[in-house]
Each structure stands twice: as structure tokens, then as C-alpha cells.
Design an enzyme around this catalytic site. Structure first.
Site, mmCIF file in Angstrom:
data_model
loop_
_atom_site.group_PDB
_atom_site.id
_atom_site.type_symbol
_atom_site.label_atom_id
_atom_site.label_comp_id
_atom_site.label_asym_id
_atom_site.label_seq_id
_atom_site.Cartn_x
_atom_site.Cartn_y
_atom_site.Cartn_z
ATOM 1 N N ARG A 191 -4.067 -9.921 4.162
ATOM 2 C CA ARG A 191 -4.511 -11.226 4.675
ATOM 3 C C ARG A 191 -3.347 -12.096 5.146
ATOM 4 O O ARG A 191 -3.582 -13.094 5.820
ATOM 5 C CB ARG A 191 -5.327 -11.963 3.615
ATOM 6 N N HIS A 198 0.836 -1.208 0.000
ATOM 7 C CA HIS A 198 0.000 0.000 0.000
ATOM 8 C C HIS A 198 0.873 1.262 0.000
ATOM 9 O O HIS A 198 0.591 2.230 -0.708
ATOM 10 C CB HIS A 198 -0.875 0.059 1.257
ATOM 11 N N LYS A 205 -1.125 -6.373 -8.339
ATOM 12 C CA LYS A 205 -1.459 -7.648 -7.694
ATOM 13 C C LYS A 205 -2.929 -7.988 -7.943
ATOM 14 O O LYS A 205 -3.297 -9.130 -8.148
ATOM 15 C CB LYS A 205 -1.193 -7.584 -6.192
HETATM 16 P P1 AMP Z 1 -6.558 -3.454 -0.520
HETATM 17 O O1 AMP Z 1 -6.382 -2.712 0.770
HETATM 18 O O2 AMP Z 1 -6.187 -4.882 -0.450
HETATM 19 O O3 AMP Z 1 -7.905 -3.195 -1.138
HETATM 20 O O4 AMP Z 1 -5.501 -2.821 -1.519
HETATM 21 C C1 AMP Z 1 -5.489 -1.455 -1.814
HETATM 22 C C2 AMP Z 1 -4.594 -1.222 -2.996
HETATM 23 O O5 AMP Z 1 -3.271 -1.653 -2.690
HETATM 24 C C3 AMP Z 1 -5.037 -2.009 -4.236
HETATM 25 O O6 AMP Z 1 -4.886 -1.193 -5.386
HETATM 26 C C4 AMP Z 1 -4.090 -3.172 -4.251
HETATM 27 O O7 AMP Z 1 -3.868 -3.701 -5.535
HETATM 28 C C5 AMP Z 1 -2.828 -2.525 -3.703
HETATM 29 N N1 AMP Z 1 -1.941 -3.548 -3.161
HETATM 30 C C6 AMP Z 1 -2.248 -4.502 -2.233
HETATM 31 N N2 AMP Z 1 -1.187 -5.306 -2.029
HETATM 32 C C7 AMP Z 1 -0.192 -4.870 -2.838
HETATM 33 C C8 AMP Z 1 1.156 -5.293 -3.090
HETATM 34 N N3 AMP Z 1 1.687 -6.339 -2.472
HETATM 35 N N4 AMP Z 1 1.871 -4.591 -3.991
HETATM 36 C C9 AMP Z 1 1.339 -3.518 -4.636
HETATM 37 N N5 AMP Z 1 0.081 -3.077 -4.445
HETATM 38 C C10 AMP Z 1 -0.674 -3.741 -3.560
#
Ligand code: AMP
Length: 279
Positions: free
Chosen positions: A189, A37, A151
Site C-alpha cells: 500500500r 515479500h 508485520k
Molecule cells: P500481503 O501480500 O500483504 O498479503 O503479504 C504477504 C506476506 O508478506 C504476509 O505474510 C506479510 O506479512 C508479508 N509481508 C508484507 N510486508 C512485509 C514486510 N515489510 N516485511 C516482512 N514481511 C512482509
């Protein structure tokens, strides 16, 4: 850094901010922030006058109630990380701020074939929820640019389609996958993995890296990844597909696509992990 909770607050704050700035970067997240993030946040800070991050565990994109209930929530640590990074605004709404008429009242979208594969098949309603929350957040924040991780490759494709369909004046910036030192893609997760599960989870990215370095035929590549995952105890493969990176439709020959992408979903106990490799 200012933290806002209400829709009316963010809307009026953004109205003022737009008067003083030529560019606003926006990073939507579900919190439990990690270096993945933060790489999106850093890119936004580099490229914009102001950076807004939202933290909202969006109930409508969860097709599994246990996943929603056990989704990690670490708001205090998240805010400290964002403050240290130099983020300007954090929006942390309650569910009724995003869904004032209740979560059953949602916009319907049609993303055609983009949502007929992979996550779209295995997580019914997921992309409807994603499109609803991101569209609503976009209308409130009205950013110049918004940042999404590769991802969640299919999600990124859906967001690009949303922006195109509604002619939203927002530039979507894809961001590289950030991995743990052993290769596991960072995910909120991951903290739910037990030590033994965590040890085995590394074989997901390893199977993808091996497939890329060997680059056999599409069919053999698929088989090798599927067999590699099946051979690891504690991993349960949901799907592995090799698709064209633009249409997201499966390919049978490398020559069918200029940007082939491998997308995988694996269950490790009750934790569902996804990963992506660009061939
Ligand atoms: P989430 O909180 O899982 O909804 O993720 C928020 C944003 O962070 C989304 O655009 C995801 O694709 C990005 N994101 C989550 N994990 C990663 C990672 N390991 N590398 C790059 N971006 C990520």
C-alpha cells in the site's frame, strides 16, 4: 518457473512435485511484491527443495471496497521478480478458483480471543477471509512449510491457530519485518501514499522505535506513542496496543508478558498502514 491459474492444475502439479521432493515451501501473497515479500521467498528457497508463491488479492478479507479496488496490482513485475529469485511455481488464481460457490460461501472459524482485539475489532470479517483463503490454499498446495511476515503479527497468530486446530502438517515460519531505509515498514500500500503523506508516514515506525528505546511503563509507553502520532499532521491513529505476543491480550505491566509486542494501525489519507514492534 511455471505459472498456474487453475485449481485443478496446481493440485495435480503439487501431487507430482511431492513425489520428487522432500520439502515444499509456500509463500501466500496478494502481489505488488516488494523486498518484504521477497525475504519470505528467499527464506523458503533456502529451506526447501521447491518454492511455491501464490498471488491472489483475496476479496473476502477486505472490509473496505475502496481498499480492494485500489489495491495495487503489478503482476508482470511480480512474475519477473519471482523468476529472478529462482521461485519454482507461481499460482495466480481467479476468484472463482478459490471460491467456486461464490465469495458468500465461506467456512466459519473460531479463533477465540485472538480475533477479539486490534485488527479483529477494526476490520470485521477480515480474519474470516484470511482464514478461508489460507486454509483453501494450504489444501491445494499442501506445503511442508509456509512463510508469514511479523508485520501482520495478528494474522500470523491466527494462521498458527488455524494450523493447530486442523492439525495441518505445515510448519509456520515467522519472518522479520523488512523496512525502507528510513524505517517505514514495507507494504504494497505504500505506493499509494502521496509524496507529502510518505514523508509523514515515517513517524509511525519512529514512534515505535522511540518507545522501545525509552521503555517507560506500559501506560507511559502507550501514551507516548499515541501522542507522537497525534502530533503529526496527516496521520490518524486507529489503535496502538501493547499485548502479550502469544495471547494478543493487552498488558498493563511489562512483567505480565515474556514477549510483549506493540501493534499499531494508522490512516494516512485513504491508506491504512500497520506496524509492529517487539519490546
Ligand atoms: P500481503 O501480500 O500483504 O498479503 O503479504 C504477504 C506476506 O508478506 C504476509 O505474510 C506479510 O506479512 C508479508 N509481508 C508484507 N510486508 C512485509 C514486510 N515489510 N516485511 C516482512 N514481511 C512482509
Amino acid at each position: 518457473m511455471i505459472v498456474l491459474h487453475q485449481r485443478a492444475e496446481i493440485e495435480s502439479y503439487m501431487l507430482d512435485l511431492r513425489k520428487f521432493s522432500s520439502s515444499i515451501g509456500f509463500v501466500p501473497t496478494m502481489g505488488a511484491l516488494h523486498a518484504g515479500h521477497m525475504s519470505l521467498v528467499s527464506k523458503s528457497l533456502e529451506q526447501n527443495d521447491y518454492t511455491v508463491v501464490s498471488i491472489f488479492v483475496n476479496p473476502t478479507q477486505f472490509n473496505n471496497s475502496n481498499d480492494l479496488e485500489t489495491y495495487p496490482r503489478t503482476l508482470t513485475a511480480d512474475l519477473a521478480m519471482l523468476e529472478a529469485a529462482g521461485c519454482d511455481v507461481v499460482f495466480v488464481p481467479e476468484v472463482h478458483e478459490i471460491y467456486p460457490e461464490g465469495t458468500d460461501v465461506q467456512e466459519s472459524y473460531d479463533f477465540g480471543n485472538l480475533e477479539m482485539v486490534m485488527e479483529g475489532v477494526h476490520r470485521p470479517g477480515h480474519f474470516k477471509g484470511v482464514a478461508n483463503v489460507v486454509h483453501r490454499l494450504f489444501k491445494m498446495v499442501m506445503p511442508t512449510r509456509s512463510y508469514f511476515g511479523l508485520k501482520d503479527y495478528q494474522q500470523l497468530a491466527i494462521i498458527k491457530a488455524l494450523v493447530a486446530q486442523y492439525s495441518l502438517p505445515i510448519e509456520i515460519i515467522p519472518c522479520e519485518i523488512v523496512r525502507e531505509p528510513d524505517g517505514l515498514a514495507m507494504s504494497s500500500r505504500n505506493v499509494r501514499l502521496l509524496p507529502e503523506q510518505r514523508k509523514h508516514a515515517v513517524f509511525i515506525s519512529q514512534a515505535l522505535f522511540n518507545a522501545k528505546s525509552q521503555k517507560k511503563s506500559v501506560e507511559e509507553t502507550k501514551k507516548s506513542v499515541i501522542n507522537a502520532i497525534k502530533s503529526v499532521p496527516l496521520l490518524l491513529l486507529e489503535y496502538f496496543e501493547i499485548v502479550d505476543g502469544t495471547t494478543l491480550q493487552p498488558i498493563r505491566q511489562w512483567s505480565e508478558s515474556k514477549n510483549p509486542v506493540g501493534c499499531i494501525a494508522v490512516h494516512v489519507g485513504t491508506v491504512r498502514l500497520i506496524d509492529v514492534i517487539m519490546f
